[in-house]
Design an enzyme around this catalytic site. Structure first.
Site, PDB file in Angstrom:
ATOM      1  N   LEU A   1       0.908  -1.126  -0.089  1.00  0.00           N
ATOM      2  CA  LEU A   1      -0.136  -0.065   0.056  1.00  0.00           C
ATOM      3  C   LEU A   1       1.008   1.325  -0.054  1.00  0.00           C
ATOM      4  CD1 LEU A   1      -2.940  -0.649   2.699  1.00  0.00           C
ATOM      5  CD2 LEU A   1      -3.165   0.139   0.158  1.00  0.00           C
ATOM      6  N   ASP A   2       0.591   2.029  -0.834  1.00  0.00           N
ATOM      7  CA  ASP A   2       1.476   3.511  -0.776  1.00  0.00           C
ATOM      8  C   ASP A   2       1.389   4.133   0.603  1.00  0.00           C
ATOM      9  OD1 ASP A   2       1.811   3.121  -3.673  1.00  0.00           O
ATOM     10  OD2 ASP A   2       0.392   4.752  -4.075  1.00  0.00           O
TER      11      ASP A   2
END
Length: 321
Positions: free
Chosen positions: A50-51
């Protein structure tokens, strides 16, 4: 005055899954390392990144569970995002520099118009991977080229948008028009790219101002725990946040073997039985009750896949005793 050396963390064998609600600002690996440290675990991995600007469902695998993490890399993902209309950025989100702007007519964003865009982007679609991504070209991640100001050629990728909805958010700032996007999509889908493409379809451009993963496979946000909640627990209670390794195999058919056949299966030998053919099978021993690993069944023959080691099985049994 000398500072006393910092005591080393005593690592321990930990086996299971933590469903983490990843906070904003941490990379997936930073979140993983933080929880690994809190649990004093020897071995850990996650099931897809996930960013840093994204939050939400991030399954973390420990010990024997890391052998099955690939299964959830391939799982469908659900997201809730906020699209800010009227501007595109170099990264497709708030971190990048604004690359273009356009006027947004809020009154033109009728439910009918939004539904037409939803229909256009639902089902199988093609996406051009963003330059700010971890995809590699010639051994280098695309974001490394992007940071150097180099744009490289990328091949479009086929992904599937299974469910999609768009809703105009109430006006909180006259200068800002935002849409809420909810999506269930196949692996490999870039929500930033989807946001940009929707902005282009609306004729005004868009970028992500918020992103939250709400599910991955069968795991949902309501099942997740925060890093702060784990930190608040006494060390003696932290392992209680772990779900069993077999949680990752919930969609697998189950085969249970007696002690004799379980030992042979663990040594890599095929077993023959009255089992229906299937590509995804979770194999258990009946006594003591324990997960042995995965397999597939072909022509009634149970063929070993990823197996737990006898040491891992013993450690899991001891942790439950």
């Amino acid at each position: 005055m000398t500072t006393a050396p910092r005591a080393r963390v005593q690592r321990r064998p930990v086996h299971g899954v933590v469903l983490l609600d990843k906070p904003i600002g941490l990379s997936s690996n930073q979140a993983l390392q933080k929880v690994k440290w809190l649990l004093r675990a020897e071995k850990a991995g996650h099931t897809g990144t996930l960013d840093p600007l994204a939050t939400g469902v991030l399954p973390l695998c420990f010990g024997a569970a890391t052998k099955f993490s690939q299964l959830h890399l391939d799982a469908d993902k659900g997201y809730r995002a906020v699209l800010r209309l009227g501007a595109t950025t170099s990264t497709g989100d708030l971190e990048g520099e604004i690359t273009s702007t356009a006027e947004v007519d809020r009154s033109a964003l009728t439910p009918e118009r939004l539904q037409a865009v939803v229909a256009r982007f639902t089902g199988p679609i093609s996406q051009l991977p963003p330059m700010y991504s971890a995809l590699k070209k010639d051994g280098k991640a695309l974001y490394e080229y992007a940071r150097a100001g180099i744009e490289v050629e990328r091949a479009p990728r086929a992904v599937t948008i299974r469910e999609l909805s768009l809703r105009l958010l109430p006006e909180s700032d006259p200068a800002t028009v935002e849409l809420e996007l909810q999506v269930l999509c196949s692996k490999g889908t870039y929500v930033r790219t989807l946001a940009e493409d929707i902005g282009q379809a609306l004729g005004c451009g868009a970028h992500l101002s918020a992103l939250r993963r709400t599910r991955t496979g069968e795991f949902e946000l309501s099942q997740c725990i925060s890093i702060e909640a784990i930190e608040a627990l006494p060390d003696s209670e932290r392992l209680g946040v772990l779900l069993p390794v077999e949680t990752l195999l919930a969609r697998h058919a189950r085969v249970t073997l007696d002690e004799h056949n379980a030992g042979r299966f663990l040594s890599g030998m095929r077993r023959r039985g009255p089992w229906a053919d299937g590509a995804q099978v979770a194999v258990h021993a009946d006594h003591p009750a324990a997960l042995l690993g995965t397999a597939h069944v072909e022509a009634g023959e149970l063929i070993p896949g990823r197996l737990l080691s006898p040491i891992e099985i013993q450690q899991i049994l001891e942790s439950h005793s």
